[in-house]
Write a protein that holds these residues in place. Sequence first.
Motif, mmCIF file in Angstrom:
data_model
loop_
_atom_site.group_PDB
_atom_site.id
_atom_site.type_symbol
_atom_site.label_atom_id
_atom_site.label_comp_id
_atom_site.label_asym_id
_atom_site.label_seq_id
_atom_site.Cartn_x
_atom_site.Cartn_y
_atom_site.Cartn_z
ATOM 1 N N PHE A 1 0.826 -1.208 0.000
ATOM 2 C CA PHE A 1 0.000 0.000 0.000
ATOM 3 C C PHE A 1 0.865 1.265 0.000
ATOM 4 O O PHE A 1 0.655 2.175 -0.806
ATOM 5 C CB PHE A 1 -0.914 0.003 1.234
ATOM 6 C CG PHE A 1 -1.998 -1.030 1.215
ATOM 7 C CD1 PHE A 1 -3.255 -0.725 0.733
ATOM 8 C CD2 PHE A 1 -1.770 -2.311 1.689
ATOM 9 C CE1 PHE A 1 -4.275 -1.669 0.714
ATOM 10 C CE2 PHE A 1 -2.774 -3.272 1.686
ATOM 11 C CZ PHE A 1 -4.030 -2.952 1.193
ATOM 12 N N VAL A 2 1.842 1.305 0.917
ATOM 13 C CA VAL A 2 2.649 2.511 1.073
ATOM 14 C C VAL A 2 3.510 2.771 -0.159
ATOM 15 O O VAL A 2 3.622 3.914 -0.629
ATOM 16 C CB VAL A 2 3.519 2.421 2.345
ATOM 17 C CG1 VAL A 2 4.467 3.618 2.437
ATOM 18 C CG2 VAL A 2 2.638 2.363 3.591
ATOM 19 N N ARG B 1 -6.014 -4.811 10.773
ATOM 20 C CA ARG B 1 -5.193 -4.507 9.597
ATOM 21 C C ARG B 1 -5.226 -3.022 9.272
ATOM 22 O O ARG B 1 -4.224 -2.442 8.852
ATOM 23 C CB ARG B 1 -5.682 -5.305 8.381
ATOM 24 C CG ARG B 1 -5.393 -6.795 8.466
ATOM 25 C CD ARG B 1 -5.296 -7.413 7.100
ATOM 26 N NE ARG B 1 -4.077 -7.012 6.422
ATOM 27 C CZ ARG B 1 -3.929 -7.054 5.103
ATOM 28 N NH1 ARG B 1 -4.917 -7.421 4.329
ATOM 29 N NH2 ARG B 1 -2.792 -6.678 4.554
ATOM 30 N N ASN B 2 -6.375 -2.384 9.465
ATOM 31 C CA ASN B 2 -6.470 -0.949 9.194
ATOM 32 C C ASN B 2 -5.561 -0.155 10.132
ATOM 33 O O ASN B 2 -4.901 0.803 9.710
ATOM 34 C CB ASN B 2 -7.914 -0.482 9.352
ATOM 35 C CG ASN B 2 -8.105 0.954 8.930
ATOM 36 O OD1 ASN B 2 -7.978 1.302 7.766
ATOM 37 N ND2 ASN B 2 -8.398 1.828 9.894
ATOM 38 N N ALA B 3 -5.494 -0.566 11.412
ATOM 39 C CA ALA B 3 -4.635 0.125 12.371
ATOM 40 C C ALA B 3 -3.163 0.002 11.978
ATOM 41 O O ALA B 3 -2.392 0.968 12.071
ATOM 42 C CB ALA B 3 -4.852 -0.446 13.769
ATOM 43 N N ALA C 1 1.614 2.590 9.314
ATOM 44 C CA ALA C 1 2.623 2.565 8.249
ATOM 45 C C ALA C 1 2.540 3.820 7.385
ATOM 46 O O ALA C 1 3.564 4.404 7.016
ATOM 47 C CB ALA C 1 2.430 1.320 7.384
ATOM 48 N N PHE C 2 1.328 4.258 7.071
ATOM 49 C CA PHE C 2 1.164 5.486 6.283
ATOM 50 C C PHE C 2 1.643 6.703 7.079
ATOM 51 O O PHE C 2 2.262 7.610 6.523
ATOM 52 C CB PHE C 2 -0.297 5.673 5.879
ATOM 53 C CG PHE C 2 -0.707 4.894 4.662
ATOM 54 C CD1 PHE C 2 -0.131 5.169 3.429
ATOM 55 C CD2 PHE C 2 -1.656 3.892 4.735
ATOM 56 C CE1 PHE C 2 -0.505 4.463 2.293
ATOM 57 C CE2 PHE C 2 -2.042 3.177 3.607
ATOM 58 C CZ PHE C 2 -1.466 3.457 2.390
ATOM 59 N N ALA C 3 1.366 6.721 8.384
ATOM 60 C CA ALA C 3 1.784 7.859 9.215
ATOM 61 C C ALA C 3 3.296 7.997 9.238
ATOM 62 O O ALA C 3 3.827 9.110 9.173
ATOM 63 C CB ALA C 3 1.244 7.693 10.632
ATOM 64 N N LEU D 1 -3.777 8.340 6.117
ATOM 65 C CA LEU D 1 -4.870 7.468 5.688
ATOM 66 C C LEU D 1 -6.142 8.148 6.167
ATOM 67 O O LEU D 1 -6.518 8.074 7.333
ATOM 68 C CB LEU D 1 -4.708 6.068 6.296
ATOM 69 C CG LEU D 1 -5.864 5.083 6.111
ATOM 70 C CD1 LEU D 1 -6.262 4.962 4.638
ATOM 71 C CD2 LEU D 1 -5.508 3.722 6.678
ATOM 72 N N THR D 2 -6.806 8.850 5.240
ATOM 73 C CA THR D 2 -7.915 9.735 5.602
ATOM 74 C C THR D 2 -9.153 8.979 6.050
ATOM 75 O O THR D 2 -9.832 9.375 6.995
ATOM 76 C CB THR D 2 -8.264 10.635 4.401
ATOM 77 O OG1 THR D 2 -7.082 11.308 3.979
ATOM 78 C CG2 THR D 2 -9.322 11.656 4.764
ATOM 79 N N GLU D 3 -9.452 7.886 5.371
ATOM 80 C CA GLU D 3 -10.644 7.106 5.718
ATOM 81 C C GLU D 3 -10.541 5.726 5.091
ATOM 82 O O GLU D 3 -9.730 5.495 4.178
ATOM 83 C CB GLU D 3 -11.918 7.831 5.250
ATOM 84 C CG GLU D 3 -13.215 7.234 5.764
ATOM 85 C CD GLU D 3 -13.243 7.030 7.273
ATOM 86 O OE1 GLU D 3 -12.786 5.948 7.723
ATOM 87 O OE2 GLU D 3 -13.707 7.929 8.004
ATOM 88 N N HIS D 4 -11.348 4.798 5.610
ATOM 89 C CA HIS D 4 -11.412 3.438 5.082
ATOM 90 C C HIS D 4 -12.888 3.056 4.982
ATOM 91 O O HIS D 4 -13.600 3.038 5.986
ATOM 92 C CB HIS D 4 -10.660 2.475 5.997
ATOM 93 C CG HIS D 4 -10.494 1.097 5.451
ATOM 94 N ND1 HIS D 4 -9.455 0.272 5.779
ATOM 95 C CD2 HIS D 4 -11.248 0.398 4.567
ATOM 96 C CE1 HIS D 4 -9.564 -0.872 5.128
ATOM 97 N NE2 HIS D 4 -10.661 -0.827 4.396
ATOM 98 N N TYR D 5 -13.331 2.768 3.769
ATOM 99 C CA TYR D 5 -14.724 2.410 3.511
ATOM 100 C C TYR D 5 -14.883 0.902 3.358
ATOM 101 O O TYR D 5 -13.988 0.215 2.843
ATOM 102 C CB TYR D 5 -15.214 3.063 2.212
ATOM 103 C CG TYR D 5 -15.460 4.544 2.297
ATOM 104 C CD1 TYR D 5 -16.737 5.054 2.546
ATOM 105 C CD2 TYR D 5 -14.422 5.458 2.124
ATOM 106 C CE1 TYR D 5 -16.971 6.410 2.619
ATOM 107 C CE2 TYR D 5 -14.639 6.817 2.188
ATOM 108 C CZ TYR D 5 -15.914 7.290 2.438
ATOM 109 O OH TYR D 5 -16.143 8.637 2.508
ATOM 110 N N ILE D 6 -16.034 0.417 3.786
ATOM 111 C CA ILE D 6 -16.466 -0.947 3.459
ATOM 112 C C ILE D 6 -17.696 -0.806 2.586
ATOM 113 O O ILE D 6 -18.628 -0.055 2.907
ATOM 114 C CB ILE D 6 -16.802 -1.762 4.719
ATOM 115 C CG1 ILE D 6 -15.566 -1.885 5.610
ATOM 116 C CG2 ILE D 6 -17.311 -3.150 4.340
ATOM 117 C CD1 ILE D 6 -15.852 -2.585 6.928
ATOM 118 N N LEU D 7 -17.707 -1.517 1.446
ATOM 119 C CA LEU D 7 -18.789 -1.394 0.477
ATOM 120 C C LEU D 7 -19.468 -2.742 0.274
ATOM 121 O O LEU D 7 -18.799 -3.783 0.192
ATOM 122 C CB LEU D 7 -18.260 -0.890 -0.866
ATOM 123 C CG LEU D 7 -17.582 0.478 -0.867
ATOM 124 C CD1 LEU D 7 -16.082 0.336 -0.639
ATOM 125 C CD2 LEU D 7 -17.816 1.198 -2.176
#
Length: 465
Positions: A157-158, A189-191, A196-198, A204-210
Amino acid sequence: MPSVHIGHRKRMKAKYTLHGADIFDTHELLEMLLYTVIPYRDTNPIAHELLFRFHDLDGIAGADESALAACPGVGARTAEFLSAVFASGEEMFFPPEDAAREDIVYRDAGEYLLSCLSDCHTYRTVMLSLDNRMRKIALDTVSEEDFGRGRADAKDFVSLAIERHASAVILAHTHPYGPLYPSENDYTRNALLKEAFAVSSIPLTEHYILSGNRCVTLSAKESGEGSRHTVPVGDLAPSAGAVRDRTILARLLSVVPGHADAAAEADRLLSSAGTLRALVTLPTEELSALLPLKEKDAVYLKLVASLSSRRHTDRFPIGGAVTERQITDYLSALFAPLAEESVYLLLFDAEGRVLAVECVSRGSVNSSSITPRRLMDIACRRGAVSVILAHNHPNGYSKPSPEDVALTAVMQSAFAAVGVTLREHYVIAGDRFERVGEAAASAGKNGCRFAASTVTGDEIFDFCK
């Protein structure tokens, strides 16, 4: 005996690549810019003559092409080149206010992601890379496995976000079979990804589930604040800003030999970098590695950025009183071409006149070089009564970090010990700024009290409060 001028251009470019624009006088930057269209003659006297005739970079930028062409050693072709370069550089970093507003046509990221993945009936994780105005750079599929159990790790991702030159990212993954709720694995996993992004200074502004035609955000579910948070992003169609970036870059390339299809080359370069600002702030080595650029082209584009910045910073009235608008405009121009975090100290006398501006650090604002002792020494050596601290956030986010607020409180106490007032600490991000003093005061850090928030627009900055 060999001439001392042999290899002069090569040495100048190497010095510029290594140290940047700060160590060069304005005539030297102009001399190097002229290498682009004057391949063999000594351009140093031409640069001096241009500055003598037109007084400064503003005068050169505003001169008619015929007046420029009449300068010895310039001619029609070089005059056309200079006009294009200065006009393009101004538009690159300092677009008109009405043009800047065109960029910000907001819609919710969730709606956009639903429209992109409405026909997806399998597991998929995507990443929306955004520039510093929250405009789309790219939407990439990172994995086609269940996010919570997938094998894609943080580096996938990074590294993709860095490759896209993202200032921020939004993640989304599908629950094709429901339910529309985050699992424990999703949160875990999001945490890890957020951390890692920080570390990479990419929020990481937001994480959506669709699922189907509905979506939720992890932050809203985690905080218990409903099903989703609305995340406004810039217009996801090609924006006015993207079109303007392409036009400016194509114009800059078209006046340089060897770029016959400048528009197509501009498209390819911007697809790699995202925005023109991101492109020209890349290190020279990275920039020259992008096809179809060569090293001389990379140096040329960076010189355009440096001269555009210098054109504005040269206006700053050293020795005179200033308004807050002059200060923030100056700082925006100063930081505009810089890709790394840098810290500057502005020093003032008892009447609020500018004594000097000093760069005190390149790199992180939390680096060990930013010590109270060093800044106090600079202030005392210059005889300053008041100072302003400023640093940039190259990722485009102007909001002060907790570290910024803590540093401000420490520095205020340190300066007070030697009778110097820290009037404000600015965070600059592109054409936006924030006052850290306000955040420090509201947080109650060490009793910080800043008066700068009462000064706006064209009032003279009051250093005697």
